[in-house]
Structures are given as C-alpha cells and as structure tokens.
Design a protein around this motif. Structure first.
Motif, PDB file in Angstrom:
ATOM      1  N   ARG A 286      42.973  37.320  31.451  1.00  0.00           N
ATOM      2  CA  ARG A 286      42.859  37.421  29.998  1.00  0.00           C
ATOM      3  C   ARG A 286      43.136  36.234  29.175  1.00  0.00           C
ATOM      4  NH1 ARG A 286      47.299  40.594  30.949  1.00  0.00           N
ATOM      5  NH2 ARG A 286      45.916  42.564  30.815  1.00  0.00           N
ATOM      6  N   HIS A 287      43.957  35.175  29.886  1.00  0.00           N
ATOM      7  CA  HIS A 287      44.610  34.185  29.245  1.00  0.00           C
ATOM      8  C   HIS A 287      43.470  32.700  29.460  1.00  0.00           C
ATOM      9  CE1 HIS A 287      48.211  35.962  28.676  1.00  0.00           C
ATOM     10  NE2 HIS A 287      48.213  36.653  29.819  1.00  0.00           N
ATOM     11  N   TYR A 288      42.620  32.675  30.397  1.00  0.00           N
ATOM     12  CA  TYR A 288      41.773  31.667  30.740  1.00  0.00           C
ATOM     13  C   TYR A 288      41.203  31.018  29.465  1.00  0.00           C
ATOM     14  CZ  TYR A 288      42.986  32.270  35.465  1.00  0.00           C
ATOM     15  OH  TYR A 288      43.568  32.503  36.683  1.00  0.00           O
ATOM     16  N   SER A 289      40.556  31.892  28.516  1.00  0.00           N
ATOM     17  CA  SER A 289      39.617  31.435  27.406  1.00  0.00           C
ATOM     18  C   SER A 289      40.367  30.965  26.554  1.00  0.00           C
ATOM     19  CB  SER A 289      38.609  32.647  27.081  1.00  0.00           C
ATOM     20  OG  SER A 289      39.652  33.631  26.376  1.00  0.00           O
ATOM     21  N   THR A 290      41.611  31.249  26.194  1.00  0.00           N
ATOM     22  CA  THR A 290      42.744  30.791  25.296  1.00  0.00           C
ATOM     23  C   THR A 290      43.129  29.349  25.577  1.00  0.00           C
ATOM     24  OG1 THR A 290      44.377  32.093  26.073  1.00  0.00           O
ATOM     25  CG2 THR A 290      43.216  32.896  23.892  1.00  0.00           C
ATOM     26  N   TYR A 291      43.555  29.158  26.825  1.00  0.00           N
ATOM     27  CA  TYR A 291      44.023  27.942  27.138  1.00  0.00           C
ATOM     28  C   TYR A 291      42.690  26.868  27.153  1.00  0.00           C
ATOM     29  CZ  TYR A 291      48.363  29.537  29.085  1.00  0.00           C
ATOM     30  OH  TYR A 291      49.881  30.134  29.270  1.00  0.00           O
ATOM     31  N   LEU A 292      41.445  27.092  27.317  1.00  0.00           N
ATOM     32  CA  LEU A 292      40.868  26.346  27.538  1.00  0.00           C
ATOM     33  C   LEU A 292      39.571  26.304  26.593  1.00  0.00           C
ATOM     34  CD1 LEU A 292      39.446  27.055  31.368  1.00  0.00           C
ATOM     35  CD2 LEU A 292      41.248  25.497  30.364  1.00  0.00           C
ATOM     36  N   LYS A 293      40.108  26.686  25.297  1.00  0.00           N
ATOM     37  CA  LYS A 293      39.176  27.357  24.324  1.00  0.00           C
ATOM     38  C   LYS A 293      38.877  25.580  23.444  1.00  0.00           C
ATOM     39  CE  LYS A 293      39.076  29.157  19.540  1.00  0.00           C
ATOM     40  NZ  LYS A 293      39.921  30.032  18.481  1.00  0.00           N
ATOM     41  N   GLY A 294      37.549  25.573  23.384  1.00  0.00           N
ATOM     42  CA  GLY A 294      36.958  24.388  22.427  1.00  0.00           C
ATOM     43  C   GLY A 294      36.685  23.221  23.332  1.00  0.00           C
ATOM     44  N   LEU A 295      36.774  23.455  24.778  1.00  0.00           N
ATOM     45  CA  LEU A 295      36.728  22.193  25.696  1.00  0.00           C
ATOM     46  C   LEU A 295      35.219  22.629  26.184  1.00  0.00           C
ATOM     47  CD1 LEU A 295      39.890  22.174  27.976  1.00  0.00           C
ATOM     48  CD2 LEU A 295      38.989  20.675  26.294  1.00  0.00           C
ATOM     49  N   PRO A 296      34.497  21.664  26.712  1.00  0.00           N
ATOM     50  CA  PRO A 296      32.929  21.717  27.346  1.00  0.00           C
ATOM     51  C   PRO A 296      32.875  22.585  28.230  1.00  0.00           C
ATOM     52  CG  PRO A 296      33.880  19.751  27.679  1.00  0.00           C
ATOM     53  CD  PRO A 296      34.907  20.074  26.986  1.00  0.00           C
ATOM     54  N   GLY A 297      31.972  23.419  28.336  1.00  0.00           N
ATOM     55  CA  GLY A 297      31.574  24.356  29.362  1.00  0.00           C
ATOM     56  C   GLY A 297      32.528  25.586  29.449  1.00  0.00           C
ATOM     57  N   VAL A 298      33.270  25.947  28.498  1.00  0.00           N
ATOM     58  CA  VAL A 298      34.385  26.732  28.764  1.00  0.00           C
ATOM     59  C   VAL A 298      34.076  28.194  29.005  1.00  0.00           C
ATOM     60  CG1 VAL A 298      34.397  27.439  26.139  1.00  0.00           C
ATOM     61  CG2 VAL A 298      36.583  27.758  27.638  1.00  0.00           C
ATOM     62  N   SER A 299      32.669  28.638  28.415  1.00  0.00           N
ATOM     63  CA  SER A 299      32.397  29.858  28.838  1.00  0.00           C
ATOM     64  C   SER A 299      31.843  30.365  30.266  1.00  0.00           C
ATOM     65  CB  SER A 299      31.048  30.514  27.906  1.00  0.00           C
ATOM     66  OG  SER A 299      30.125  29.366  27.989  1.00  0.00           O
ATOM     67  N   LYS A 300      31.143  29.123  30.723  1.00  0.00           N
ATOM     68  CA  LYS A 300      30.987  29.345  32.049  1.00  0.00           C
ATOM     69  C   LYS A 300      32.008  28.992  33.146  1.00  0.00           C
ATOM     70  CE  LYS A 300      26.043  27.738  31.326  1.00  0.00           C
ATOM     71  NZ  LYS A 300      25.043  26.778  31.413  1.00  0.00           N
ATOM     72  N   VAL A 301      32.965  28.243  32.660  1.00  0.00           N
ATOM     73  CA  VAL A 301      34.318  28.077  33.544  1.00  0.00           C
ATOM     74  C   VAL A 301      34.807  29.377  33.516  1.00  0.00           C
ATOM     75  CG1 VAL A 301      36.343  26.865  33.553  1.00  0.00           C
ATOM     76  CG2 VAL A 301      34.389  25.516  33.111  1.00  0.00           C
ATOM     77  N   ARG A 302      35.045  29.851  32.455  1.00  0.00           N
ATOM     78  CA  ARG A 302      35.923  31.250  32.415  1.00  0.00           C
ATOM     79  C   ARG A 302      35.267  32.336  33.168  1.00  0.00           C
ATOM     80  NH1 ARG A 302      35.204  35.783  30.208  1.00  0.00           N
ATOM     81  NH2 ARG A 302      37.011  37.202  29.550  1.00  0.00           N
ATOM     82  N   ASN A 303      33.801  32.315  33.143  1.00  0.00           N
ATOM     83  CA  ASN A 303      33.111  33.379  34.112  1.00  0.00           C
ATOM     84  C   ASN A 303      33.329  33.357  35.394  1.00  0.00           C
ATOM     85  OD1 ASN A 303      32.145  34.536  31.688  1.00  0.00           O
ATOM     86  ND2 ASN A 303      30.162  33.452  31.981  1.00  0.00           N
ATOM     87  N   LEU A 304      33.501  31.928  35.921  1.00  0.00           N
ATOM     88  CA  LEU A 304      33.875  31.666  37.317  1.00  0.00           C
ATOM     89  C   LEU A 304      35.254  31.983  37.588  1.00  0.00           C
ATOM     90  CD1 LEU A 304      32.438  27.785  37.846  1.00  0.00           C
ATOM     91  CD2 LEU A 304      31.549  30.186  38.709  1.00  0.00           C
ATOM     92  N   LEU A 305      35.912  31.528  36.557  1.00  0.00           N
ATOM     93  CA  LEU A 305      37.819  32.119  36.876  1.00  0.00           C
ATOM     94  C   LEU A 305      37.985  33.587  36.916  1.00  0.00           C
ATOM     95  CD1 LEU A 305      39.047  29.349  34.361  1.00  0.00           C
ATOM     96  CD2 LEU A 305      39.226  29.244  36.898  1.00  0.00           C
TER      97      LEU A 305
END
Length: 352
Positions: A286-305
C-alpha cells in the motif's frame, strides 16, 4: 500565539511534531522510520479493547513497542468502561510512555459500534470511560477526539473540559467532525477554541501536508504540539522538515528521488524484520505509490512492485527505478512532483 514546552508525565518537548495513530499505517516499521526522520512522539495503530482482552495476535503485535521508538503512546478504543479499563491495564504492561484513548475515529467499524467518535454523542459516557481509565493505570492518559459528531453538534469546548476534569493529561483535536470524515478542510479555528477552553496541552491535528502548514497551524491554533497523519504517509521526511522550519526557521530541501526510493527500501526491510516475509511484503504494497508519487513511470513501476512476492526482487526493481531516474536526471528530463514521461516503464526509462 506563544507556546511553551508540552509536558505529558515525564515528557517535556518544545512544540513537538507528532506522528498520528493510523490503522494499517503506524506499525512498528513506519514508526521507526518516522522517528529516524525526526518525529518527536509516535503513536501505535488504534487497538480494540475487546480484541486486547481476548489476546488477539494482531492486537498484541500492534501494542508491542521498542525503546528506540520512545516517546511512544499506545492508543486504545472501546465503548464500555469494563473493556477499556481491562485493556488499559494490559496495555500498561507493555510499557509505553503514555496511553491514549480514541474518541475520534470516524470509520463505521469503530464509530458504528459506539466507540471512537460515536462517544461524542454520549458525553457522560465519554467522561466516565476517560475517568475510569485514568484511575486504572499509573501511566499518564491522553485522548484524541474531533470537534463534534456533525456540524449541528459541535461540542469540542465541552469535550475538552470534560476530559480535563476526568484527569486526561493532554488532548489531540482533529479539526473535523465525524460526518466530515476526511473531506473538506480541517477547522483550525475550532482547535484554537479548544486550546482556550482548557489548561491541559492541546495537540492540533488535520491538514498538515507541508512544513509551512506546521508553522501556520501553531500560529493559528496556539496548540502545544501538532500531529501529522496522512501527510506523513510515504513522506516521513515531513517531521524533520517541519521541525526545522518551526524551531529554526530553516527550510530544508524537499527529499530527492534517491532519498524517497531509499525510504521505501528501508520501510520494506523494517516491515520484513517485524512481520516476516509473507506479511512484510503484503502490507508494504500500500505504500509504494506514495513514496514514488510524481516520478516518471510510477504507475507501471507500482504495478510491478505490488505483484512481486520476492523482497529481493522488489529491492532490485526499486534500484532499477532509481538508476532510470538518474539517467533521466542526467539528461535534464526528470521533473519530480509532476506528470512527466508516465508512459515509460522503468526498463524503458533505462534506455535513456
């Protein structure tokens, strides 16, 4: 307004910046991370009195605290004197610095069962529970509440006076009603009224998202301390930033992508340490999207994580993402905090 140091028992801190209790967020891993980044006091997740009485494993895990977290408060909730007194006695054996009573949680599973914010509709019962818990333990007891049940029944000045009369040593006030849930803006003016209505310390809570918000909250409420909840999720740096601006007048730089990714890695490792691999990985998702918010490719990175079960691979993905951001940074293409290049996966970004 000028504030003096806030005292709760043996704790004596000038304008403390405090981590608010949040279910499924303020576990041992997150508390430790926030302490490392400057939180003056941390709170556990809120713990059901009934579950604690029954020895439910999850509640025991929630209530376990460590010396490096201090000062740390354990928060309990319930809707009967009997259950709260017994739970308070159990909680005391885990040796927190103080106990806190939840009179403010708005969610249905708490308020819908007559606990948390529901007790704002029963002020006599609220007073009875507070007094009974105070008399049941030797630790200081504090409370956290809201300004009222709804906008037709705002009763915060009466509530804080009742709590002070019951022996509560400090009260945290979230500047919303129960009916507001987390919508709209917190009413800091009502918190200021609460501060004027009692002589115990008042901790202001609600809508601190930036260090500047912390400064403004102290100025507008006259509170003795402030409490940060949702503004700290994925951003433990806010504590050191707020303290620097409030106490030194120095504005620290926003955390870099490197620092944010490292915080995610640190959080994962602590989660694994305290919960084991299965739950450590699951509950971290539940935490990855908030740590990485605003960085490029974040939605796809989160889906992998969030699909990856192996913590070693998760760390590898985060390091790949960090390298990808570095590559973009060298080319002047990285703009943190904005929507940029979100159509790139981390591996595609590495091609820069």
């Amino acid at each position: 307004m000028e504030q003096s140091a806030m005292r709760i028992g043996t704790i004596d801190i000038d304008r403390p910046i405090i981590l608010a209790p949040m279910e499924d967020v303020t576990d041992r891993a997150f508390r430790q991370l926030c302490k490392q980044h400057g939180a003056d006091i941390v709170y556990t997740e809120f713990i059901s009195a009934e579950a604690l009485r029954r020895g439910v494993e999850k509640s025991i895990r929630k209530i376990t605290v460590a010396d490096h977290e201090r000062p740390v408060a354990v928060q309990i909730f319930g809707n009967t004197v009997e259950s709260m007194v017994e739970a308070a006695a159990i909680a005391e054996t885990y040796e927190p610095d103080y106990l806190d009573i939840n009179f403010g949680c708005p969610v249905k599973k708490v308020a819908g069962r007559g606990a948390g914010a529901a007790l704002l509709k029963e002020p006599e019962k609220l007073s009875e529970i507070a007094s009974a818990v105070v008399n049941a333990v030797s630790l200081p007891v504090t409370a956290k509440t809201r300004i009222g049940w709804d906008h037709d029944s705002i009763n915060i000045t009466d509530t804080v006076r009742r709590l002070e009369d019951a022996g509560i040593r400090a009260v945290a006030v979230h500047g919303r009603t129960r009916s507001d849930m987390y919508k709209g803006r917190a009413d800091w003016g009502r918190i200021a009224e609460a501060k004027q209505a009692c002589s115990i310390p008042v901790i202001a809570n609600g809508d601190v998202w930036l260090p500047e918000d912390a400064v403004a909250m102290f100025e507008r409420t006259g509170a003795d301390g402030i409490m940060i909840g949702r503004g700290s999720i994925g951003n433990p740096f806010i504590f050191e930033q707020a303290k620097s601006l409030v106490k030194e007048g120095v504005r620290l730089s926003a955390p870099s992508y490197r620092q944010r990714i490292q915080a995610a890695v640190d959080h994962l490792r602590l989660s694994l340490e305290y919960k084991g691999e299965k739950y450590g990985v699951l509950e971290m998702r539940r935490h990855y999207s908030t740590y990485l918010k605003g960085l490029p490719g974040v939605s796809k990175v989160r889906n992998l994580l969030v699909r990856e079960p192996d913590p070693a691979v998760i760390v590898e993905l985060l390091r790949e993402f960090e390298a990808a951001c570095e590559a973009l940074d060298r080319e002047g293409l990285l703009k943190e905090g904005g929507e940029n290049l979100n159509d790139h996966s981390p591996r595609l970004i590495l091609n820069y």
